[in-house]
Design a protein around this motif. Sequence first.
Motif, mmCIF file in Angstrom:
data_model
loop_
_atom_site.group_PDB
_atom_site.id
_atom_site.type_symbol
_atom_site.label_atom_id
_atom_site.label_comp_id
_atom_site.label_asym_id
_atom_site.label_seq_id
_atom_site.Cartn_x
_atom_site.Cartn_y
_atom_site.Cartn_z
ATOM 1 N N SER A 110 35.596 38.059 33.870
ATOM 2 C CA SER A 110 36.691 37.626 32.999
ATOM 3 C C SER A 110 37.733 38.720 32.781
ATOM 4 O O SER A 110 38.769 38.457 32.187
ATOM 5 C CB SER A 110 36.129 37.169 31.648
ATOM 6 O OG SER A 110 35.559 38.270 30.967
ATOM 7 N N ARG A 111 37.492 39.925 33.229
ATOM 8 C CA ARG A 111 38.468 41.006 33.056
ATOM 9 C C ARG A 111 39.677 40.747 33.931
ATOM 10 O O ARG A 111 39.548 40.307 35.076
ATOM 11 C CB ARG A 111 37.843 42.337 33.452
ATOM 12 C CG ARG A 111 36.789 42.787 32.472
ATOM 13 C CD ARG A 111 36.146 44.075 32.863
ATOM 14 N NE ARG A 111 37.113 45.079 33.279
ATOM 15 C CZ ARG A 111 36.786 46.231 33.826
ATOM 16 N NH1 ARG A 111 35.521 46.510 34.034
ATOM 17 N NH2 ARG A 111 37.701 47.093 34.179
ATOM 18 N N PRO A 112 40.870 41.024 33.405
ATOM 19 C CA PRO A 112 42.059 40.845 34.241
ATOM 20 C C PRO A 112 42.081 41.886 35.361
ATOM 21 O O PRO A 112 41.575 42.993 35.204
ATOM 22 C CB PRO A 112 43.230 41.036 33.277
ATOM 23 C CG PRO A 112 42.671 41.803 32.150
ATOM 24 C CD PRO A 112 41.204 41.458 32.066
ATOM 25 N N ALA A 113 42.686 41.503 36.457
ATOM 26 C CA ALA A 113 42.773 42.412 37.595
ATOM 27 C C ALA A 113 43.695 43.570 37.258
ATOM 28 O O ALA A 113 44.728 43.399 36.602
ATOM 29 C CB ALA A 113 43.279 41.666 38.811
ATOM 30 N N ARG A 114 43.336 44.750 37.695
ATOM 31 C CA ARG A 114 44.181 45.927 37.456
ATOM 32 C C ARG A 114 45.290 45.938 38.484
ATOM 33 O O ARG A 114 45.072 45.693 39.653
ATOM 34 C CB ARG A 114 43.352 47.197 37.596
ATOM 35 C CG ARG A 114 42.392 47.368 36.448
ATOM 36 C CD ARG A 114 41.608 48.640 36.551
ATOM 37 N NE ARG A 114 42.404 49.756 37.041
ATOM 38 C CZ ARG A 114 41.888 50.873 37.520
ATOM 39 N NH1 ARG A 114 40.590 51.020 37.575
ATOM 40 N NH2 ARG A 114 42.653 51.856 37.943
ATOM 41 N N ARG A 115 46.478 46.231 38.014
ATOM 42 C CA ARG A 115 47.623 46.328 38.917
ATOM 43 C C ARG A 115 47.850 47.779 39.264
ATOM 44 O O ARG A 115 47.823 48.633 38.379
ATOM 45 C CB ARG A 115 48.882 45.767 38.276
ATOM 46 C CG ARG A 115 48.830 44.296 38.078
ATOM 47 C CD ARG A 115 50.136 43.832 37.568
ATOM 48 N NE ARG A 115 50.358 42.474 38.016
ATOM 49 C CZ ARG A 115 51.486 41.861 37.929
ATOM 50 N NH1 ARG A 115 52.523 42.468 37.392
ATOM 51 N NH2 ARG A 115 51.613 40.632 38.354
#
Length: 124
Positions: A110-115
């Motif tokens: 559920s963690r957002p992807a790192r940009r």
Amino acid sequence: MDTDRIVGSAKEYAGRAEGAIGDMAGDAKTQASGKAREAAGTVQNLYGQAKDAVREATDTAAGYAKDAYENSGETFRDGSKAIAQKVQDNPLGALLVAGGIGFALALLMSRPARRPPSRWRYYG
């Protein structure tokens, strides 16, 4: 036994004999030719030994792989039985472990992807 080992040994002994004949006759050319043939025979013999060693290692590895493949189903069944027995012995502990693993996986997914940081900056 590899044929390179046999041929190499024959060349090695022939080279020794030729070198000995050159020594007795006092012929430097025959001596050198004998030493060269002996060296070539030694190299070919070593090459044959290396091929034999590789062939033996390959056969051994193939045997181990075959045994592992043939016994894999039995090992899987034994592991499944052991896990089933543990769950039957301690159902609450098994439920807590399964819930913990599920919770950890849910957090990871559920963690957002790192940009990655942008490389170019535009100043206007």
